[in-house]
Design an enzyme around this catalytic site. Sequence first.
Site: not given
Length: 377
Positions: A222, A148, A118
Site C-alpha cells: 500500500s 486515501d 490508511h
Amino acid sequence: MKRLWLLFTQTTTILLAAYFVVATLKPQWIGHGAGTVAMLEASPASSGAAPAGSFRNAAQKASAAVVSINTSKAARKNPNANDPWFRFFYGDQSNEPQVGLGSGVIVSESGYILTNNHVVEGADEIEVVLNDSRSTRAKVIGTDPDTDLAILKIELDKLPVIVLGNSDNAQVGDQVLAIGNPFGVGQTVTSGIVSALGRNQLGINAFENFIQTDAAINPGNSGGALVDSNGNLLGINTAIYSRSGGNMGIGFAIPVSTAKQVLEGIIKDGQITRGWIGVEPSDLSPELAETFDVKTRQGVIITGVLQNGPAAKAGIRPGDVILKIADAPVVDVAHLLSAVASLKPGAAARFALERKNQPLELDVTPGVRPKPRAIDK
C-alpha cells in the site's frame, strides 16, 4: 583383413564418442573458440543491455524512488485496565505500541512522498527507509481521506525522484510493474498488465477511479508505485480483492492524475477543496425512468435537492436528468460526483439537463464540499 576392419570401426566409434563429449562440454577446444568468445562478448548479458522482454530498465529507473514506511502508534490504555475484575476476565492489557508497514513514492527533490492515508493514519511516529538503506523520520504534510492519499516530507539530500507518467493514456493490456515492500520482506517488483480502468463503487474511497491490475500486490505494498514499462509512475497501489489476505490477481491503484491533483492542492493550500452542489443523484434505472416519466437512458437522475444549496439556487429540481457538466458526459453517479468535485467553488459551470424530456442548460455555481460523511453527495 577382418581384424583390421574391426579395429578401424572400434577406433572410429571411440573417436566419434570423444568428439561428441568434447563438443558438448568444451566446444572451444575444437576450433570454434574464437567464434564462441565473440558471441559471448556480444551477448546482452555481458554488455549490460537488458535482454528482450526484460523490465530491468523500468524497474531500475523507478525502484530507487520507492520507499518503505514504518509507523508506530502508542498503545491506547483501556480506562478499565486497573479494575481487578477487568483484569480477571481480560488479563493484563499490553502496552506495546502498534506498528504498521507500508510503502511510498518520492515525487520531489524537496522530499515530498506520496502514500496512502490508511498507511499513516493515526501514527505517532513515521520512519521512511530508502532503497539505498538511508532512513529518516517523516512529517505528515496533509491527508485526503476521500481519495486515501497522504503527503509526507523528509529532509535528506540527493533524493531519487520518480517520473510522473500519464494515467489518462493507460489502456487495458498495457504492461505494468508494482513496486513496494510486501510483508516487510524488502523491496519487491512484480509484473502484470492493466486489467481494467475506472473501477468504482468498491466502497473503498469516496472518489473511486481505480486502475485494476493483476501485478501481485500484498499487504505492505500500500502506497507503493504502479509504473509503466518505461518506469514512469501510473498510480499509487492502494487495495486488493482477497479472501485470504494475500494476492489473488486483483489489485487497485489510484491514478497518478488524481494523486497529482491531491499533491498540488495539499502543498499549495494545505488541503483539498472540492466542488459541491447539494443533490441526491441516482443511476437512471428503468424503474426510476418510469417513475419520473423519463425517456432518455443516459445521464444521472436527481431524486433530491438540498434546500438553498447551490443546485437549488441554480434551478435544478428533482426529476431532472443531468447529461453533461462543462461539456463532459455524465455516465453514472460516480462520474457525477467526480465531475462536481473537480469544479472550482465559486466559479459557475454549465450543466446540460433534460426536464420533462426537454433539453435545458443551467449555470450552476458550486460551493465547497463539506467534510467527508458516509452518505454525503
